[in-house]
Design a protein around this motif. Structure first.
Motif: not given
Length: 293
Positions: A138-147, A268-278
């Motif tokens: 799922x996109x949000x956890x994936x985004x966190x891992x990538x960060x 803003x500017x943290x995890x939220x943007x990564x969810x779309x990238x994921x």
């Protein structure tokens, strides 16, 4: 203290995806196709879907938007999903949440073909993830891992406390941080609003993931010196000083917590943007049949 720049990292991920799509196009391959289903007139959902469509354009994906009114029946939504499941040109699709109250969310998610479930919500993908098998995360956890990965934050042997047990963020986040991989190999404590001694547990965290959905819930006295703090929360709060009439707040009281941390994500500017990238990354995987051959 380092502020984790989700805007920069998401731009990097999108650029990497764009370069791969450019190569696919040059070689005459199939361009990845993401479809989104939007039911009702939720303002936040409109914004999220628009950002996903825009990201598709930036990367070079093909995108489709299926929009229906809030009066749409559950049966009609299931018909749309069945059509997308059968459409060979659509590599992956999402049904934007939340849905109107009269529609059963679980029934909708379970109707999606797991091979096209780029949101990673289907029970088969969740189960495969839990077992460490290839799956759409799922996109949000994936985004966190990538960060965590791109900032080279050490996770092995650390105590990770996840605040919030949602099936979309908290639960998968706890499983991923415990897995035998990087990022991972943490000792994980999954907490929630009814956890006794929550403050004391948070104080033990080397890595604190806040995903409770309560603006500025995590205060400075809940965070130990040098902790890594990942703020997943995003809530609109009334603010008459803003032109829009509201401000975006995370689950962490950023100004008071940040000085105590080694790394922290802003909102803003943290995890939220990564969810779309994921989500875009998962769509590329779907087009390449990388998860399910």
């Amino acid at each position: 203290m380092t502020i984790i720049d989700g805007k920069r990292i998401s731009a990097e991920v999108k650029q990497e995806l764009k370069e791969e799509v450019d190569k696919i196009r040059e070689n005459g391959g199939k361009i990845p196709h993401l479809a989104a289903v939007l039911i009702g007139d939720n303002g936040a959902s409109e914004t999220y879907v628009a950002s996903k469509i825009k990201s598709c354009e930036q990367i070079g994906f093909k995108s489709s938007l299926i929009r229906r009114g809030s009066e749409t029946t559950e049966a009609e939504v299931l018909e749309i999903i069945d059509s997308l499941n059968k459409d060979e040109d659509v590599d992956g699709f999402i049904v934007q949440l939340p849905l109107p109250d009269h529609i059963n969310v679980d029934k909708v998610i379970e109707a999606i073909d797991p091979k096209k479930d780029v949101d990673g919500f289907h029970p088969i993908n969740v189960g495969r993830m839990a077992k460490g098998l290839p799956a759409y995360i799922s996109a949000t956890p994936f985004g966190v891992l990538e960060l965590l990965k791109r900032y080279k934050i050490e996770t092995a042997g650390k105590h990770c406390v996840v605040v919030g047990r949602s099936q979309i963020v908290g639960l998968p986040m706890s499983l991923l941080m415990a897995r035998n991989d990087y990022p991972g190999n943490c000792t994980v404590t999954l907490t929630h609003s009814r956890t006794a001694n929550l403050k004391e547990i948070c104080q033990q965290a080397d890595i604190l993931v806040a995903a409770l959905g309560r603006p500025e819930f995590i205060k400075a006295d809940m965070v130990k010196e040098g902790a890594v703090v990942i703020d997943v929360g995003i809530t609109r709060v009334k603010d008459e000083t803003k032109k829009s009439g509201f401000a975006i707040k995370g689950d962490v009281a950023f100004e008071e917590v940040a000085p105590k941390t080694s790394f922290i994500t802003p909102v803003p500017g943290g995890v939220g943007l990564m969810t779309v990238a994921a989500l875009m990354y998962n769509t590329l995987l779907a087009s390449k049949k990388a998860i399910y051959s």
